[in-house]
Design an enzyme around this catalytic site. Sequence first.
Site, PDB file in Angstrom:
ATOM      1  CG  ASN A   9     -59.030  44.135  20.265  1.00 28.63           C
ATOM      2  OD1 ASN A   9     -59.125  42.912  19.995  1.00 28.63           O
ATOM      3  ND2 ASN A   9     -57.768  44.487  20.452  1.00 28.63           N
ATOM      4  CD1 TRP A  10     -65.981  44.181  21.923  1.00 31.98           C
ATOM      5  CD2 TRP A  10     -66.493  41.802  21.245  1.00 31.98           C
ATOM      6  NE1 TRP A  10     -66.820  44.146  21.923  1.00 31.98           N
ATOM      7  CE2 TRP A  10     -68.017  42.813  21.395  1.00 31.98           C
ATOM      8  CE3 TRP A  10     -67.825  40.496  21.351  1.00 31.98           C
ATOM      9  CZ2 TRP A  10     -69.407  42.572  20.686  1.00 31.98           C
ATOM     10  CZ3 TRP A  10     -68.568  40.673  20.926  1.00 31.98           C
ATOM     11  CH2 TRP A  10     -69.341  41.215  21.213  1.00 31.98           C
ATOM     12  CE  LYS A  11     -57.420  45.271  24.214  1.00 33.30           C
ATOM     13  NZ  LYS A  11     -57.177  46.297  24.571  1.00 33.30           N
ATOM     14  CG  HIS A  93     -53.599  44.030  19.661  1.00 33.72           C
ATOM     15  ND1 HIS A  93     -53.074  44.801  21.284  1.00 33.72           N
ATOM     16  CD2 HIS A  93     -54.293  45.202  19.663  1.00 33.72           C
ATOM     17  CE1 HIS A  93     -53.726  44.726  21.900  1.00 33.72           C
ATOM     18  NE2 HIS A  93     -54.281  45.712  20.815  1.00 33.72           N
ATOM     19  CD  GLU A  95     -53.491  43.703  24.812  1.00 32.19           C
ATOM     20  OE1 GLU A  95     -55.012  43.279  24.517  1.00 32.19           O
ATOM     21  OE2 GLU A  95     -54.337  45.195  24.949  1.00 32.19           O
ATOM     22  CD  GLU A 165     -54.831  49.062  19.831  1.00 30.26           C
ATOM     23  OE1 GLU A 165     -55.940  49.717  19.942  1.00 30.26           O
ATOM     24  OE2 GLU A 165     -54.569  48.039  19.724  1.00 30.26           O
ATOM     25  N   GLY A 171     -55.752  49.898  28.030  1.00 32.83           N
ATOM     26  CA  GLY A 171     -56.321  49.497  28.758  1.00 32.83           C
ATOM     27  C   GLY A 171     -55.802  49.961  30.388  1.00 32.83           C
ATOM     28  CB  SER A 210     -57.537  54.714  27.795  1.00 34.84           C
ATOM     29  OG  SER A 210     -56.970  53.885  28.757  1.00 34.84           O
ATOM     30  N   GLY A 231     -60.022  49.265  23.073  1.00 42.42           N
ATOM     31  CA  GLY A 231     -61.556  47.827  23.854  1.00 42.42           C
ATOM     32  C   GLY A 231     -61.861  47.676  25.129  1.00 42.42           C
ATOM     33  N   GLY A 232     -61.333  47.676  26.465  1.00 41.63           N
ATOM     34  CA  GLY A 232     -62.498  48.047  27.333  1.00 41.63           C
ATOM     35  C   GLY A 232     -63.877  48.880  26.770  1.00 41.63           C
TER      36      GLY A 232
HETATM   37  P1  13P Z   1     -58.899  50.008  25.421  1.00 39.54           P
HETATM   38  O1  13P Z   1     -59.499  50.546  25.135  1.00 39.54           O
HETATM   39  O2  13P Z   1     -58.789  49.043  26.392  1.00 39.54           O
HETATM   40  O3  13P Z   1     -57.492  50.741  26.612  1.00 39.54           O
HETATM   41  O4  13P Z   1     -58.019  48.450  24.712  1.00 39.54           O
HETATM   42  C1  13P Z   1     -57.240  49.594  22.742  1.00 39.54           C
HETATM   43  C2  13P Z   1     -56.453  48.729  22.633  1.00 39.54           C
HETATM   44  O5  13P Z   1     -56.143  47.673  22.230  1.00 39.54           O
HETATM   45  C3  13P Z   1     -57.795  48.370  20.966  1.00 39.54           C
HETATM   46  O6  13P Z   1     -56.947  47.686  20.419  1.00 39.54           O
END
Ligand code: 13P
Length: 246
Positions: A9-11, A93, A95, A165, A171, A210, A231-232
Amino acid sequence: MRKPIIAGNWKMNKTIKEGLEFVESIKGKTDDNVETLICAPFTLLKDLKEATKGTNIKIGAQNMHFENSGAFTGEVAPANLVEIEMDYVIIGHSERREMFNETDESCNKKVLKAIEVGINPILCCGETLEEREANETMKKVESQVSKGLLNVDPKDLEKVVIAYEPIWAIGTGKTATAQQANEVISYIRSVVRNMFGDLADSVRIQYGGSVKPANVAEIMGQSDIDGALVGGASLKADDFLGLLKF
Ligand code: 13P
């Protein structure tokens, strides 16, 4: 048998050029036994889809409106994702729930619409730190999952992916232990079983929060965890390839 699904998920990261460079560097290195998915910002999607034609890399969006069209300034219609052949769309998500007022009801409408138009939804759920400390994790995910999957036709259930999640692990560098993640994911499967019976065994449930190359093997080694939503660590090609090789 549930096929593992590792999704980036590149956000709100990467330009078209950066996205294309990324897919060029992972092409030919992905494995047919692991479903590989990149969920990128809207403006990258058409180019990424074209660049990955003929590979086993799938491309998905990070959101979608539930109405077909209309006066919804700034939103993206289901048909817009269909015409660029999106494979998946992330729904709800944390967020989006926390910053953009997504509710279980809007997520449910989006899940149903995605299925209707032929895009596989990834329904996200997860608790805040306060909810975990108050022992409300199971109550929270049960409510999110049961409301999110309301009125899904049992024949379509296998198209749905669920992502657990925990918000406190996103993150932050804090990962739920693999056992903690598996415990909640097993519970989520029991919630799906209450709604759909043994079809629950066909639903893939990912962990997100993470995840990185160093911890992916332990997470993927758990009985009920079928994948990761990352994500990251999905932003660098080498790390992403490391995730795929769990
Ligand atoms: P991280 O892997 O950066 O913690 O993010 C997880 C996430 O929100 C994937 O959708």
